[in-house]
Design a protein around this motif. Structure first.
Motif, PDB file in Angstrom:
ATOM      1  N   LYS A  79       0.828  -1.203   0.000  1.00 15.83           N
ATOM      2  CA  LYS A  79       0.000   0.000   0.000  1.00 15.83           C
ATOM      3  C   LYS A  79       0.865   1.256   0.000  1.00 15.83           C
ATOM      4  CE  LYS A  79      -3.844   2.287   2.344  1.00 15.83           C
ATOM      5  NZ  LYS A  79      -4.770   2.308   3.494  1.00 15.83           N
ATOM      6  N   THR A  80       0.432   2.243  -0.765  1.00 11.40           N
ATOM      7  CA  THR A  80       1.189   3.490  -0.852  1.00 11.40           C
ATOM      8  C   THR A  80       1.168   4.231   0.479  1.00 11.40           C
ATOM      9  OG1 THR A  80      -0.791   4.615  -1.701  1.00 11.40           O
ATOM     10  CG2 THR A  80       0.780   3.776  -3.315  1.00 11.40           C
ATOM     11  N   VAL A  81       2.304   4.821   0.816  1.00 16.07           N
ATOM     12  CA  VAL A  81       2.406   5.608   2.038  1.00 16.07           C
ATOM     13  C   VAL A  81       1.506   6.839   1.950  1.00 16.07           C
ATOM     14  CG1 VAL A  81       3.959   6.959   3.491  1.00 16.07           C
ATOM     15  CG2 VAL A  81       4.748   4.796   2.491  1.00 16.07           C
ATOM     16  N   GLN A  82       1.482   7.481   0.783  1.00 13.91           N
ATOM     17  CA  GLN A  82       0.657   8.668   0.574  1.00 13.91           C
ATOM     18  C   GLN A  82      -0.673   8.299  -0.079  1.00 13.91           C
ATOM     19  OE1 GLN A  82       4.299  10.945  -1.260  1.00 13.91           O
ATOM     20  NE2 GLN A  82       2.769  12.482  -0.687  1.00 13.91           N
ATOM     21  N   ASP A  83      -1.615   9.214   0.013  1.00 12.97           N
ATOM     22  CA  ASP A  83      -2.927   9.039  -0.595  1.00 12.97           C
ATOM     23  C   ASP A  83      -2.799   8.941  -2.112  1.00 12.97           C
ATOM     24  OD1 ASP A  83      -5.976   9.292  -0.602  1.00 12.97           O
ATOM     25  OD2 ASP A  83      -5.361  10.996  -1.847  1.00 12.97           O
ATOM     26  N   VAL A  84      -3.511   7.987  -2.713  1.00 12.75           N
ATOM     27  CA  VAL A  84      -3.394   7.727  -4.145  1.00 12.75           C
ATOM     28  C   VAL A  84      -3.817   8.934  -4.975  1.00 12.75           C
ATOM     29  CG1 VAL A  84      -4.232   6.310  -6.065  1.00 12.75           C
ATOM     30  CG2 VAL A  84      -3.631   5.232  -3.896  1.00 12.75           C
ATOM     31  N   GLU A  85      -4.931   9.562  -4.621  1.00 13.03           N
ATOM     32  CA  GLU A  85      -5.409  10.695  -5.404  1.00 13.03           C
ATOM     33  C   GLU A  85      -4.405  11.842  -5.392  1.00 13.03           C
ATOM     34  OE1 GLU A  85      -8.022  10.792  -7.427  1.00 13.03           O
ATOM     35  OE2 GLU A  85      -8.220   8.658  -6.933  1.00 13.03           O
ATOM     36  N   SER A  86      -3.761  12.074  -4.261  1.00 19.16           N
ATOM     37  CA  SER A  86      -2.743  13.119  -4.194  1.00 19.16           C
ATOM     38  C   SER A  86      -1.561  12.781  -5.094  1.00 19.16           C
ATOM     39  CB  SER A  86      -2.259  13.299  -2.752  1.00 19.16           C
ATOM     40  OG  SER A  86      -3.322  13.695  -1.903  1.00 19.16           O
ATOM     41  N   LEU A  87      -1.183  11.516  -5.097  1.00 18.47           N
ATOM     42  CA  LEU A  87      -0.074  11.078  -5.950  1.00 18.47           C
ATOM     43  C   LEU A  87      -0.428  11.199  -7.423  1.00 18.47           C
ATOM     44  CD1 LEU A  87       0.977   7.897  -3.929  1.00 18.47           C
ATOM     45  CD2 LEU A  87       2.303  10.012  -4.162  1.00 18.47           C
ATOM     46  N   LYS A  88      -1.670  10.875  -7.791  1.00 23.32           N
ATOM     47  CA  LYS A  88      -2.102  10.986  -9.185  1.00 23.32           C
ATOM     48  C   LYS A  88      -2.074  12.439  -9.656  1.00 23.32           C
ATOM     49  CE  LYS A  88      -5.812   8.843 -10.465  1.00 23.32           C
ATOM     50  NZ  LYS A  88      -7.199   8.350 -10.430  1.00 23.32           N
ATOM     51  N   ASN A  89      -2.464  13.351  -8.782  1.00 20.73           N
ATOM     52  CA  ASN A  89      -2.522  14.763  -9.145  1.00 20.73           C
ATOM     53  C   ASN A  89      -1.149  15.419  -9.196  1.00 20.73           C
ATOM     54  OD1 ASN A  89      -5.331  14.669  -9.338  1.00 20.73           O
ATOM     55  ND2 ASN A  89      -5.609  15.205  -7.167  1.00 20.73           N
ATOM     56  N   ASP A  90      -0.163  14.767  -8.603  1.00 16.36           N
ATOM     57  CA  ASP A  90       1.205  15.282  -8.613  1.00 16.36           C
ATOM     58  C   ASP A  90       1.952  14.618  -9.773  1.00 16.36           C
ATOM     59  OD1 ASP A  90       3.799  16.067  -8.211  1.00 16.36           O
ATOM     60  OD2 ASP A  90       4.008  15.153  -6.228  1.00 16.36           O
ATOM     61  N   MET A  91       2.144  15.359 -10.870  1.00 24.30           N
ATOM     62  CA  MET A  91       2.777  14.780 -12.057  1.00 24.30           C
ATOM     63  C   MET A  91       4.227  14.376 -11.816  1.00 24.30           C
ATOM     64  SD  MET A  91       0.455  14.536 -14.285  1.00 24.30           S
ATOM     65  CE  MET A  91       1.464  14.130 -15.709  1.00 24.30           C
ATOM     66  N   GLY A  92       4.809  14.814 -10.696  1.00 20.52           N
ATOM     67  CA  GLY A  92       6.176  14.432 -10.382  1.00 20.52           C
ATOM     68  C   GLY A  92       6.270  13.242  -9.439  1.00 20.52           C
ATOM     69  N   SER A  93       5.118  12.682  -9.053  1.00 25.44           N
ATOM     70  CA  SER A  93       5.137  11.562  -8.100  1.00 25.44           C
ATOM     71  C   SER A  93       5.570  10.274  -8.777  1.00 25.44           C
ATOM     72  CB  SER A  93       3.759  11.385  -7.467  1.00 25.44           C
ATOM     73  OG  SER A  93       2.880  10.698  -8.351  1.00 25.44           O
ATOM     74  N   PHE A  94       5.956   9.300  -7.961  1.00 22.54           N
ATOM     75  CA  PHE A  94       6.443   8.026  -8.487  1.00 22.54           C
ATOM     76  C   PHE A  94       5.376   7.263  -9.266  1.00 22.54           C
ATOM     77  CE2 PHE A  94       4.323   6.613  -4.684  1.00 22.54           C
ATOM     78  CZ  PHE A  94       3.925   5.324  -4.944  1.00 22.54           C
ATOM     79  N   LEU A  95       4.078   7.556  -9.017  1.00 21.56           N
ATOM     80  CA  LEU A  95       3.011   6.852  -9.731  1.00 21.56           C
ATOM     81  C   LEU A  95       3.071   7.092 -11.235  1.00 21.56           C
ATOM     82  CD1 LEU A  95      -0.388   6.952  -7.795  1.00 21.56           C
ATOM     83  CD2 LEU A  95       1.318   5.135  -7.911  1.00 21.56           C
ATOM     84  N   HIS A  96       3.649   8.204 -11.637  1.00 24.85           N
ATOM     85  CA  HIS A  96       3.706   8.543 -13.061  1.00 24.85           C
ATOM     86  C   HIS A  96       4.922   7.933 -13.759  1.00 24.85           C
ATOM     87  CE1 HIS A  96       0.274  11.320 -13.190  1.00 24.85           C
ATOM     88  NE2 HIS A  96       0.596  11.589 -11.935  1.00 24.85           N
ATOM     89  N   GLY A  97       5.728   7.171 -13.036  1.00 25.03           N
ATOM     90  CA  GLY A  97       6.838   6.471 -13.653  1.00 25.03           C
ATOM     91  C   GLY A  97       7.976   7.389 -14.064  1.00 25.03           C
TER      92      GLY A  97
END
Length: 346
Positions: free
Chosen positions: A91-109
Motif C-alpha cells: 500500500k502506498t504511504v501517501q494518498d493515491v489521489e494526491s499522488l495521481k494529481n502530482d505529475m512528479g510523483s512516483f506513480l507517473h513512472g
C-alpha cells in the motif's frame, strides 16, 4: 519475507558464481550455455512503443518499493514478521489521489523510459543444467516483465450509482474511470525450442492474450490462438501478424492500462460494456538495453520475485457491493509468474 521498519528492501545476490560453481571443464561449458541463453534473450527482447500522451509510464521495482508498506486487505499496516501469502498488499504511504494529481510523483513512472529495467525470467525445459552442452541450442521460455506504478482503468457510463451501457456511443449519465489500480505488471513470453530463433510468443493483454508462431521464412510471428481468464471476454480480434525490427518483436503498450498489442490503433475487446485500448507510436522503449535476466530455480534471484501478495493497494470506492469487484480502485496485481507455455508444446 522479513518486514522491518524499513520494509520491502530486496537484496540481489551473485547469480553466476552460485550457478556455475567451480570453473572446471563442466563449469566452462555451463557458462557458455548460459551465455548463449542470455544472448538469445537479449537478441529477441521486445521493442515497445508507449501510447502517445501516456500519463503513467513504467519504472523499476526498486523505485516503487520505497513508497509502499505491507498491509492487509483492510489496508492496515503490518508491523510484525509475516510469511509469504496472497493476502498481502503493498500500500502506498501517501494518498493515491494526491499522488495521481502530482505529475512528479512516483506513480507517473519515469519520463526517460530507456532507463527503466525490464525483467527477463528464464525457465528451462532441461533438468540437469550443470552438465549443459554449449554446442546444443537450449530449450527454454523467457517472460519479459514490465512494471508500471499505476494502471488507469476504463471509463464506464453511470446513471446515478448504476452502470449503464452507452447508447450509440453516447453516455446520458456520467463517465467514471473504474478499475484503476496501484501497481501494474505486464509481460510477453518467448518459447525457444532448441533453435537460434523462437518457436512462438505469447502477448499478454489484460486478463487475456494471444499466441503467435514464428515463421522463419517471413521473419515474422503469425497469429495462432488466444486465451482468456474471463469467460465474458472471448473471441477477440487480435492482429494477424506480429512484426520484428532487427529480431526484436514490435509491441504497442495501451494508453493508461498498458496491455500489449502487435499493431497501433484502437482495439475493442468488450462490447458490453464497450472497452477499448488505444495504442500508437509514443515513447520508444528498447528493452534489451536495460535487461535484467534471472534464471528461475537457481540462487541469486531478487527477493521480490518470491513475493506472492499484491503489488498495490486493496480495492476501495466500490459500487453497490465490494465483493462484486466493480471498484474505482481495484486490487493491485500479483507479481511475475511463468505459466504461458508448456515445454511439451509442439
Amino acid at each position: 519475507m522479513c518486514w522491518g521498519t524499513t520494509v520491502l528492501i530486496f537484496i540481489l545476490s551473485s547469480k553466476k558464481s552460485l550457478v556455475f560453481g567451480e570453473q572446471d571443464e563442466h563449469g566452462h561449458e555451463a557458462k557458455k550455455f548460459y551465455d548463449q541463453v542470455e544472448s538469445l534473450v537479449r537478441t529477441w527482447s521486445p521493442l515497445i512503443y508507449l501510447a502517445p500522451g501516456e500519463l503513467f509510464k513504467p519504472s523499476g521495482v526498486d523505485d516503487f518499493i520505497k513508497h509502499v508498506y505491507p498491509a492487509n486487505a483492510d489496508g492496515y499496516r503490518l508491523t510484525k514478521r509475516v510469511s509469504h501469502n496472497e493476502k498481502l498488499y503493498m500500500k502506498t504511504v501517501q494518498d493515491v489521489e494526491s499522488l495521481k494529481n502530482d505529475m512528479g510523483s512516483f506513480l507517473h513512472g519515469k519520463d526517460k523510459v530507456q532507463n527503466v529495467p525490464t525483467y527477463g525470467l528464464v525457465s528451462y525445459c532441461h533438468k540437469n543444467l550443470q552438465k549443459a552442452d554449449s554446442n546444443n541450442s537450449p530449450s527454454f521460455f523467457v517472460s519479459y516483465w514490465f512494471f508500471y506504478p499505476y494502471n488507469l482503468g476504463k471509463e464506464i457510463c453511470f446513471l446515478g450509482r448504476v452502470p449503464t451501457p452507452s447508447v450509440f456511443s453516447s453516455c446520458f449519465g456520467r463517465k467514471v474511470f473504474m478499475g484503476n489500480h496501484v501497481g501494474d505488471w505486464e509481460h510477453v513470453t518467448l518459447f525457444f525450442k532448441g533453435q537460434k530463433y523462437p518457436h512462438s510468443i505469447y502477448v499478454s493483454t489484460h486478463e487475456f492474450g494471444a499466441y503467435y508462431k514464428y515463421n522463419k521464412f517471413l521473419h515474422t510471428f503469425i497469429y495462432e490462438s488466444q486465451k482468456s481468464t474471463i469467460k465474458i471476454i472471448q473471441n477477440i480480434r487480435f492482429p494477424k501478424f506480429l512484426l520484428l525490427k532487427n529480431n526484436h518483436p514490435v509491441l504497442f503498450s495501451a494508453w493508461g492500462s498498458h496491455g500489449f498489442w502487435s499493431e497501433p490503433g484502437n482495439h475493442t475487446y468488450s462490447l458490453v460494456p464497450k472497452l477499448q485500448d488505444f495504442t500508437g507510436f509514443g515513447d520508444r522503449w528498447e528493452t534489451w538495453k536495460n535487461l535484467k535476466i534471472y534464471h528461475m530455480g537457481f540462487d541469486g534471484l531478487p527477493r521480490w520475485i518470491s513475493f506472492k501478495g499484491r503489488w498495490g493497494n486493496p480495492r476501495s470506492n466500490c459500487i453497490l457491493f465490494k465483493n462484486l469487484g466493480l471498484c474505482r480502485q481495484a486490487d493491485g496485481p500479483f507479481g511475475p509468474r511463468n505459466s504461458d507455455f508448456d515445454c511439451s508444446l509442439k
